[in-house]
Each structure stands twice: as C-alpha cells, then as structure tokens.
Design an enzyme around this catalytic site. Structure first.
Site, PDB file in Angstrom:
ATOM      1  N   CYS A   1      27.984 -97.638 -56.778  1.00  0.00           N
ATOM      2  CA  CYS A   1      27.096 -96.481 -56.951  1.00  0.00           C
ATOM      3  C   CYS A   1      27.841 -95.216 -57.376  1.00  0.00           C
ATOM      4  O   CYS A   1      27.417 -94.499 -58.286  1.00  0.00           O
ATOM      5  CB  CYS A   1      26.329 -96.217 -55.657  1.00  0.00           C
ATOM      6  SG  CYS A   1      27.336 -96.284 -54.168  1.00  0.00           S
TER       7      CYS A   1
ATOM      8  N   HIS B   1      24.255 -89.322 -53.856  1.00  0.00           N
ATOM      9  CA  HIS B   1      25.682 -89.015 -53.840  1.00  0.00           C
ATOM     10  C   HIS B   1      25.933 -87.796 -54.727  1.00  0.00           C
ATOM     11  O   HIS B   1      25.398 -87.719 -55.832  1.00  0.00           O
ATOM     12  CB  HIS B   1      26.500 -90.173 -54.429  1.00  0.00           C
ATOM     13  CG  HIS B   1      26.554 -91.402 -53.569  1.00  0.00           C
ATOM     14  ND1 HIS B   1      26.091 -91.454 -52.274  1.00  0.00           N
ATOM     15  CD2 HIS B   1      27.039 -92.648 -53.845  1.00  0.00           C
ATOM     16  CE1 HIS B   1      26.307 -92.674 -51.784  1.00  0.00           C
ATOM     17  NE2 HIS B   1      26.863 -93.417 -52.709  1.00  0.00           N
TER      18      HIS B   1
END
EC number: 1.2.1.11
Lengths: 348, 348
Positions: free
Chosen positions: A131, A251
């Site tokens: 990710c 994130h």
C-alpha cells in the site's frame, strides 16, 4: 467490449481488503458470471450479500479454483504461497495483494497508472504492490517520465487499517481506555506475530513489520525494492522510514524527491494535475493540502505541499495521501482485473 | 556554589509550558528568593501553589519586572516582544521561549548541550529554540563535532501539546466524538489564528503555524533557520516537513543526516550514548526504539532506529523523540536559568 462475463474468486473475502474488493467489483459493475468467496476455515460459513444474492464463504482449498477465471488474493502471504500456484494450475489468473510473489522476477508488480504494460508479462500471477509503495509510485511516475528520478527519501504516517480489522479495533479500544483514564494492554500492534506490543493510541510507532539485518523493517524494504522494480530503475536511491500512527484509514507520506533535470514547480503541479488517478490539493493560501480523513473512502492519490527543496536545486518535497485499503490495495487489484477482463473480452 | 537566591518571574505561568517550568524549578531546587507569577489579564487572579505557598498570578505589565533577576517567558511572541525589553531595562535576564527574538543576531539561541558558551553573549535576552529544533540539534550536535554535517532532511510527528492546552482539549474531545460516532467541529487546529480548521483526531495535518511565501510553514522554517544558527553553520542544508499528529506529549522526528566524513554505525551509537541529555534506545531484536508515550514526562532526548542510508554512504537515518514541553521548552529554559544562576553565584 463484448458481453463476456468471468468466474471470479475472492480469497480473504471477510477481511478489511476483501470487503473493499467486493464493494468495488459491485460499484464498477465488474462483469461477473459466478462469484466465489473464500477464506480460512475460521471465517468459512459467513454469509455475504453481493448484488442481492447471499453467498456463503467457503474454506479456500487447492481445488477451490476449478473453473475460476480471475482470483483476487488478500488473505496473507502464506495463503497466497500455498494456493495461488493451484489456482494457476487450474487456469485462473491470480491478482495477489500479499508480499508472497512481489519480488519474484517472473511475477509482474503492477500499478496500472505506472506500468500497465507489465500485466501482459504474467505467468499466472500478477502482484499488487504494498500500500505505501502504490501511492508513492503513482505520484512519482509522472516526474520520472518528465525529469528522471535519482533519489527518494520517504517518511510515512500509516493508518492502522493496514494491519487489518483487529488492529483498527485495538486502536479504537485503546483510545477509549486512554480517554477514560484506564490502563491499556496492547496485544496486536506493532506486529501481531512478534512478542513485544506497543500502545498505538496517541502514539507514533516507528515499526511496521519485522526488522531485517540491515536495521530497516520489512515494510521499509518493501518500499525500497518495490519502487525500483515498478519504476524499472535499480539506480534510484530509495530510503524509507515507516511509522504507524493513530489514523484509521489513509496513509500519508512526506516525500523528498531528487530529479535528474531542472524543473519549474508550476510545471510539476500541472503535470501531476493532468495525471490519471492523481488529485492535486495544494493551496497554502486556503490551507488546502491532502488529509487522511479526506482521502478515506476515495480511489485517488492526493498530492500537496509541493515545494522546492531548500538545499538541492533539482529536488522537491511533497505530501502524498491515499486510502491504503482502496488505491493501496483493493482498487489497484480491481483495476488490474478490469484491464485483464477488457483484454479478454476484446480477444473473444 | 554560594547560597545566592534569585527573584524569578514566570510569564505565562498558567500555560502548558509555564506549568512545566514551575514543576522543574521546584524539582531542581532552583535557588529562588521570590517567585512572581505573571499572565494575561484573563488568567490573572489564578492561585498556584509553589513549595507550599499560594501565589496569586498577576497581570504582566511593563513594571512587573522591578527587582526580578531572571524572567522566563512563555506567553506567546507578542507578549515577549512587548514586555521582555522592559524586563531587560529593569535589570532582568530574560529566557524567552517564544519565536520573538530567536533570529535576532544580537540574541543567543541556546540549547545547553549544544552551545552553552553563547549564554554569555546575551544582551539581556536568551532565546529558547523551537521544540522541534531543540531535540534534533541535541541529537545531532555530537555528530557535527565528530564528523561534520552537510545535510539534514527531517519529517516530524508533533504532539498537540505544542499548540497549548486548548489544542490538547480539542484533540481529546474530537477523539471522543469520533469514537461515539458524533460529528466533530474543529475550532483550534491547525492554527488558532487562521480561518480554516481541520480534524486532528485520527488524522495527520501537514501544517504547523502559518505558510510563508516559499511554500514552507513557519514551523518548518524555524527548524531550518534555528538549526543553522545554533550549530553555527549556515552551510548545512536543512529541509523540514512538519506534521501534527494525534499524540498528547512528545514530538517524534524521522531524520536523514548526511555527514562529511565516513563513519561506523557502532561508533555513532556509542558517541550518542555517551552524550549528555541523550538516551539511546536502539535494539531492533527486542523491538526497542523511542516512543512518544515513553518519552512523555522525561527530560531526555531519545534516539533510535539508527541505520545507514541505503543510497548515500556517508548518511544515516534516525528516529528522535522528546517531550516537547520539557526538553522542547521548559527544561531547556530551566537549564539555561541554572547555568546563569551558577555563574552569578560563582561570581558573587
């Protein structure tokens, strides 16, 4: 495109990423003939409604992939290592969201905005990158094409959802305990399989995944190795510091990038704004920049805080945010599945 | 040391930093003859107990500093700008914890572990650096002395207490609202005086203080300018990205540092372990590294995650954590006060 439909299997259907994959397959009207939901024996028997139909989750076994065209794996590296070869043997194309095959030289590692051409090079398995890597390379690829990249130094601010639904639960539970003045007992983060646990609520933990001999964590080395592989340039220097913070989804990354050619900041901003999958949010005057809470639930990679480096004339700094479960996992995998489906339909 | 005692004034006595200063003056048995507590008119009248004596907080005015030997300011830059010159006029030495005089060429900017010799160069005011700068230069000074530093790239993970007690309250209140599924209405962070507010609970905000014309925030430029001034080397390239995260006490920093000479990582670790005010916490095997929750309430600067850079042979990466209200503010100021007191006592 013809009306060809596909038999699709989702392995890890009850997990945080599996849930997002099902939502996206539905939302994107993916051409599904038959959908098979697979999991570990622990979650088998769960009933999930998809497009109005109740589907019982089955235990994933080597023979589960009979007749499957496309299998999306997100049930952990060990499951992929064991079962993906069986899926391939039975004729499926596997899109694997785990670390199992990413660095295998025979497995393409694909971010559709960056290296879609590599999808065709697969031998049955296409790996979805980590990710934290996906959102960074998606934002940096336009700069690589226009200027060349010599160096990347990244510090991450990673959401707990990257460690799964149990980590989200732990963070929320700890937050409540701290607010109520109770003692907390960490039991999952930073790494479920390692002995030492640390508080994540109201904290910043500079460890994601296990440590390697060079002092970096596996998460940090994933960013280093995967970036070079996806960008097809082993000469790019990449250094990463990966940190878990108390955010649920999304994130964030503070990225220093050194280019090979001179640039105008306005050109970089325009270039990114025109790039697929990228949304530029960068207006200091109105305090506009990407935030994890805004990115949550969205498929895009958000870029802001663009500014020239103060020391190195060919470098700039930026802030890259994306939902780690969506572009960082499920959406990237579904994008790859869509490309495969479109090509098959075109050939049929 | 003689038994000389000092008349001390604390300006901003009711604030987050003022509270820590009073605690440290007591704990360190600072030789106080008379203690004057000052604040804005809003907090005047508050009663604070110090060493068993109830002291009424008075409104700070230009004449408050009559007879004061040492005045510790932490009530905002405007208050310092207005009142510190009056304190100097009346014979006090001011230790100023605000941004008001830090970049004034006639005002020394001091971290006692780094440049204590500059205390003697004051003209009545000694500036305490910004919290995020203090912990970084304290950790980097031993490296500067041993190897020379050519470049620093830092990304911060800063606690809300750096924005004051109201910001702590806001973060805790927002966290509770999110946990209960209620809507939240941000009203302080990222910057109280600016119009746009963002959620800090379960988020990462890449803005601390206002934006400057170069696209950097004032907080980021404080780290750049103050580091060069304290380290007395304008040739060091410094770039900063400053980010607020939902932590109560303790700033964490991901720091890339490029040295002028080759080094052995073990030597760097030993050097830091021997340095005053630094505690090395760096053992990947036992998942030991500095954490904000562990640093909270402690005076030290904690350093860990020491590792060689993967691209540049003369560079390393590290993780630096310290309590922003203690070493980052109150303790640094009290350390300076102690040095002044010791010198005066030695001369008396």
């Amino acid at each position: 495109m013809s009306n060809q439909k596909f038999n699709v299997a989702v392995v890890g259907a009850t997990g945080a990423v599996g849930e997002q994959i099902l939502g996206l397959l539905d939302k994107r009207e993916f051409p599904i003939f038959n959908l098979k939901l697979l999991s570990s024996i622990r979650s088998a028997g769960t009933i999930i409604n998809f497009r109005g139909q109740d589907i019982t989750v089955e235990e994933a076994t080597p023979e589960s992939f009979e007749g499957i065209d496309i299998a999306l794996f997100s049930a952990g590296g060990d499951v992929s290592k064991e079962l993906a070869p069986h899926a391939v043997r039975l004729g499926a194309v596997c899109i694997d969201n785990t670390n199992a095959f990413r660095m295998d030289p025979n497995t393409p590692l694909v971010v559709p905005e960056v290296n879609p051409e590599q999808i065709d090079e697969h031998n049955g398995i296409i790996a979805n990158p980590n990710c934290s890597t996906i959102q960074m390379v998606a934002a940096l690829k336009p700069l690589q094409d226009a200027y060349g990249i010599s160096r990347i130094i990244v510090s991450t601010y990673q959401a707990v959802s990257g460690a799964g639904t149990r980590a989200i639960d732990e963070m929320l539970r700890q937050s409540k305990e701290v607010l109520e003045g109770n003692e907390i007992k960490p039991d999952i983060l930073p790494v479920g399989s390692l002995p030492v646990k640390h508080q994540i609520a109201f904290n910043a933990i500079p460890q994601i995944d296990k440590f390697l001999d060079n002092g970096y964590t596996l998460e940090e080395m994933k960013m280093v190795r995967e970036t070079k592989k996806i960008m097809r340039d082993e000469s790019i220097d990449v250094t990463a510091t990966c940190v878990r913070i108390p955010v649920i989804y999304g994130h964030s990354e503070s990225v220093y990038v050194e280019l090979k050619k001179d640039f105008e900041l306005e050109d970089v901003r325009d270039l990114l704004a025109e790039s697929p999958g990228i949304t530029v949010m960068d207006d200091p005057a109105s305090q506009t920049y990407p935030l994890a809470t805004d990115a949550a639930g969205k498929p895009d990679v958000f870029v802001g805080r663009l500014r020239r480096d103060l020391g190195e004339s060919k470098a700039l700094n930026m802030w890259i945010v994306s939902d780690n479960l969506i572009k960082g996992a499920a959406w990237n995998a579904v994008q790859i599945a869509e490309i495969i489906a479109a090509k098959r339909s075109a050939c049929s």
